[in-house]
Design an enzyme around this catalytic site. Sequence first.
Site, PDB file in Angstrom:
ATOM      1  N   ASP A   1      -9.660   0.739   7.993  1.00 20.43           N
ATOM      2  CA  ASP A   1      -9.772   2.162   7.647  1.00 20.43           C
ATOM      3  C   ASP A   1     -10.770   2.856   8.573  1.00 20.43           C
ATOM      4  O   ASP A   1     -10.518   3.955   9.065  1.00 20.43           O
ATOM      5  CB  ASP A   1     -10.221   2.328   6.190  1.00 20.43           C
TER       6      ASP A   1
ATOM      7  N   GLU B   1       0.851  -1.189   0.000  1.00 22.02           N
ATOM      8  CA  GLU B   1       0.000   0.000   0.000  1.00 22.02           C
ATOM      9  C   GLU B   1       0.891   1.245   0.000  1.00 22.02           C
ATOM     10  O   GLU B   1       1.929   1.273   0.642  1.00 22.02           O
ATOM     11  CB  GLU B   1      -0.902   0.012   1.244  1.00 22.02           C
TER      12      GLU B   1
ATOM     13  N   HIS C   1      -4.611   6.413  -0.011  1.00 19.21           N
ATOM     14  CA  HIS C   1      -3.809   5.198   0.093  1.00 19.21           C
ATOM     15  C   HIS C   1      -4.328   4.208  -0.926  1.00 19.21           C
ATOM     16  O   HIS C   1      -5.415   4.389  -1.491  1.00 19.21           O
ATOM     17  CB  HIS C   1      -3.818   4.629   1.508  1.00 19.21           C
TER      18      HIS C   1
ATOM     19  N   HIS D   1      -5.212   0.171  -2.202  1.00 16.05           N
ATOM     20  CA  HIS D   1      -5.555  -1.207  -1.860  1.00 16.05           C
ATOM     21  C   HIS D   1      -5.046  -2.049  -3.027  1.00 16.05           C
ATOM     22  O   HIS D   1      -5.751  -2.191  -4.036  1.00 16.05           O
ATOM     23  CB  HIS D   1      -7.074  -1.378  -1.711  1.00 16.05           C
TER      24      HIS D   1
END
Lengths: 86, 136
Positions: B95, B23, B82, B84
Amino acid sequence: MPEIKIPAALAGGAATETVTVAGTTVGEALDYHADAHGPELRDSVTEDGELKEFINVFVDGRQVQSLDYELEEDSLIRVMPAASGG
Amino acid sequence: MIRFGRSEYDRIIKHAYRGEEAEICGILGGTHEAEQSIVTSVRQAENVAEMPQMRYYIDPEEQLELTEELEANGEEVVGFYHSHPAGPTKPSETDAARATWPGRSYVIVAMDGYPFVGSWRWQNEDGFEQEIVAIE
């Protein structure tokens, strides 16, 4: 007097806010802020008398881990929620 | 709604590609409003999570440095992004458990296929609320 700089996201306003506080430790400064401006900031930063896990507190650019961290007369405290997830 | 300039939008996708299995993450600077935020800068951060394949975490001191940099530029923190690498195309339970910035945007670049960019605002006890992602 020390100051606390609070991001707009926690100040409830549109911009980052800097306020003057009193106290010789981070905890005292947050208590002073709570008495003067309401408990929202202190409640979003502390839990059971300790700093919350995903809230970062800096004094003069240095991350601190304890509410007992001692302040200088002109310290700047910054509160900044962490950025993390999965 | 969150509005990106084309180059800022492309930057976060390219960053996600470069992360490969891990990530990636960063801070979005610009102007924030309840109805519409505008992203005018992307600041890449190092992902210092112990398991970067599953988690992201911006080192607090780097976060402070990047935040002060964008504030000096007249911007504010609009939110964070961010990736995935293997999905999903929405915030994970982690999250939600770690979200801390009320009203700010959490942008996710899901790479389990062609890239999907989604954004959610954290509304405290109401959880994540999806918002429209627009490109100028």
